[in-house]
Write an enzyme that holds these catalytic residues in place. Structure first.
Site, PDB file in Angstrom:
ATOM      1  N   CYS A  72       0.851  -1.184   0.000  1.00 33.48           N
ATOM      2  CA  CYS A  72       0.000   0.000   0.000  1.00 33.48           C
ATOM      3  C   CYS A  72       0.890   1.238   0.000  1.00 33.48           C
ATOM      4  O   CYS A  72       1.519   1.558   1.005  1.00 33.48           O
ATOM      5  CB  CYS A  72      -0.898  -0.007   1.229  1.00 33.48           C
ATOM      6  SG  CYS A  72      -1.927   1.446   1.327  1.00 33.48           S
ATOM      7  N   ASN A 135       1.675  -6.375  -7.150  1.00 32.55           N
ATOM      8  CA  ASN A 135       0.978  -5.120  -7.396  1.00 32.55           C
ATOM      9  C   ASN A 135       1.607  -4.445  -8.624  1.00 32.55           C
ATOM     10  O   ASN A 135       2.621  -4.906  -9.147  1.00 32.55           O
ATOM     11  CB  ASN A 135       1.119  -4.223  -6.168  1.00 32.55           C
ATOM     12  CG  ASN A 135      -0.036  -3.263  -6.031  1.00 32.55           C
ATOM     13  OD1 ASN A 135      -0.654  -2.883  -7.015  1.00 32.55           O
ATOM     14  ND2 ASN A 135      -0.321  -2.848  -4.810  1.00 32.55           N
ATOM     15  N   SER A 136       1.000  -3.373  -9.048  1.00 29.66           N
ATOM     16  CA  SER A 136       1.546  -2.637 -10.203  1.00 29.66           C
ATOM     17  C   SER A 136       3.008  -2.268  -9.977  1.00 29.66           C
ATOM     18  O   SER A 136       3.413  -1.944  -8.863  1.00 29.66           O
ATOM     19  CB  SER A 136       0.772  -1.333 -10.430  1.00 29.66           C
ATOM     20  OG  SER A 136      -0.577  -1.593 -10.655  1.00 29.66           O
TER      21      SER A 136
HETATM   22  C1  LIG Z   1      -6.733   2.272 -11.193  1.00 33.34           C
HETATM   23  C2  LIG Z   1      -6.010   1.233 -10.393  1.00 33.34           C
HETATM   24  C3  LIG Z   1      -6.041   1.305  -8.996  1.00 33.34           C
HETATM   25  C4  LIG Z   1      -5.411   0.343  -8.230  1.00 33.34           C
HETATM   26  N1  LIG Z   1      -5.493   0.420  -6.871  1.00 33.34           N
HETATM   27  C5  LIG Z   1      -4.943  -0.537  -6.125  1.00 33.34           C
HETATM   28  C6  LIG Z   1      -5.107  -0.528  -4.719  1.00 33.34           C
HETATM   29  O1  LIG Z   1      -5.768   0.351  -4.144  1.00 33.34           O
HETATM   30  N2  LIG Z   1      -4.511  -1.509  -4.011  1.00 33.34           N
HETATM   31  C7  LIG Z   1      -3.776  -2.480  -4.640  1.00 33.34           C
HETATM   32  O2  LIG Z   1      -3.229  -3.363  -3.956  1.00 33.34           O
HETATM   33  N3  LIG Z   1      -3.618  -2.541  -5.947  1.00 33.34           N
HETATM   34  C8  LIG Z   1      -4.184  -1.601  -6.695  1.00 33.34           C
HETATM   35  N4  LIG Z   1      -4.039  -1.654  -8.046  1.00 33.34           N
HETATM   36  C9  LIG Z   1      -3.225  -2.749  -8.633  1.00 33.34           C
HETATM   37  C10 LIG Z   1      -4.081  -3.941  -9.053  1.00 33.34           C
HETATM   38  O3  LIG Z   1      -4.793  -4.442  -7.961  1.00 33.34           O
HETATM   39  C11 LIG Z   1      -3.226  -5.061  -9.610  1.00 33.34           C
HETATM   40  O4  LIG Z   1      -2.407  -5.630  -8.630  1.00 33.34           O
HETATM   41  C12 LIG Z   1      -2.322  -4.594 -10.691  1.00 33.34           C
HETATM   42  O5  LIG Z   1      -3.008  -3.732 -11.558  1.00 33.34           O
HETATM   43  C13 LIG Z   1      -1.803  -5.794 -11.453  1.00 33.34           C
HETATM   44  O6  LIG Z   1      -0.609  -5.502 -12.034  1.00 33.34           O
HETATM   45  P1  LIG Z   1      -0.519  -4.842 -13.513  1.00 33.34           P
HETATM   46  O7  LIG Z   1      -1.233  -3.522 -13.432  1.00 33.34           O
HETATM   47  O8  LIG Z   1       0.940  -4.710 -13.717  1.00 33.34           O
HETATM   48  O9  LIG Z   1      -1.182  -5.816 -14.411  1.00 33.34           O
HETATM   49  C14 LIG Z   1      -4.685  -0.716  -8.852  1.00 33.34           C
HETATM   50  C15 LIG Z   1      -4.657  -0.791 -10.252  1.00 33.34           C
HETATM   51  C16 LIG Z   1      -5.292   0.163 -11.012  1.00 33.34           C
HETATM   52  C17 LIG Z   1      -5.250   0.030 -12.528  1.00 33.34           C
END
Ligand SMILES: Cc1cc2nc3c(=O)[nH]c(=O)nc-3n(C[C@H](O)[C@H](O)[C@H](O)COP(=O)(O)O)c2cc1C
Length: 150
Positions: A72, A135-136
């Site tokens: 986070c 996560n991203s």
């Molecule tokens: C608009 C957006 C908001 C996100 N918010 C969160 C979040 O609040 N918590 C989290 O753990 N991951 C968040 N993510 C990440 C996704 O849950 C996911 O893990 C990630 O998009 C996957 O990896 P990639 O984007 O490389 O495919 C978010 C992704 C996007 C696109």
């Protein structure tokens, strides 16, 4: 967040309604669809916050998976927990002191082989049900190679 032809790029935590709302949602779903399960993902702004939410879930009738989000990035001035290995151990020690339901963690991406070994060494000390990676990738950049002429 910005949508792109082949995906998206974001610099945000997903806005949400808070634990009470989603705990109620999964409890209703559990009653309506017996035999199925949910992933309830929680991310607090502090250790106390995380422990308080997990106590609430532990004391509830919810039996599904819980994902504790160690990735986070939304607390100004602090690295995400997943990048602070001592903190990961502190958090998981405090969690498994009382939490007995199926629990996993969501991790940030790691880029150094030593870090893979270090985080694995810590995670293997706890009865985690699953590990969700990743996560991203942070600090992403999208360059438009064909900008419109001004
Ligand atoms: C608009 C957006 C908001 C996100 N918010 C969160 C979040 O609040 N918590 C989290 O753990 N991951 C968040 N993510 C990440 C996704 O849950 C996911 O893990 C990630 O998009 C996957 O990896 P990639 O984007 O490389 O495919 C978010 C992704 C996007 C696109």
């Amino acid at each position: 967040m910005h949508t792109l032809p082949k995906g998206s790029i974001n610099s945000m935590g997903l806005p949400n309604e808070g634990l009470d709302y989603y705990l109620d949602f999964v409890l209703q779903d559990q009653a309506n669809r017996p035999g199925t399960t949910n992933f309830l993902s929680v991310a607090g702004t502090s250790l106390e916050d995380n422990l308080s939410m997990l106590h609430q879930i532990q004391d509830s009738a919810y039996t599904g998976f819980v994902e504790l989000n160690l990735s986070c990035p939304n607390v100004p001035g602090h690295p995400q927990v997943g990048y602070d290995f001592d903190r990961v151990k502190t958090v998981l020690t405090a969690v498994f002191d009382f939490y007995t339901k199926p629990l996993g963690v969501k991790l940030p991406p790691y880029f150094d082989l030593v870090h893979f070994d270090q985080i694995a060494d810590i995670l293997n000390q706890f009865p985690l049900t699953f590990v969700n990676s990743i996560n991203s990738i942070g600090n992403g950049l999208v360059i438009d190679l064909m900008p419109k002429k001004l």
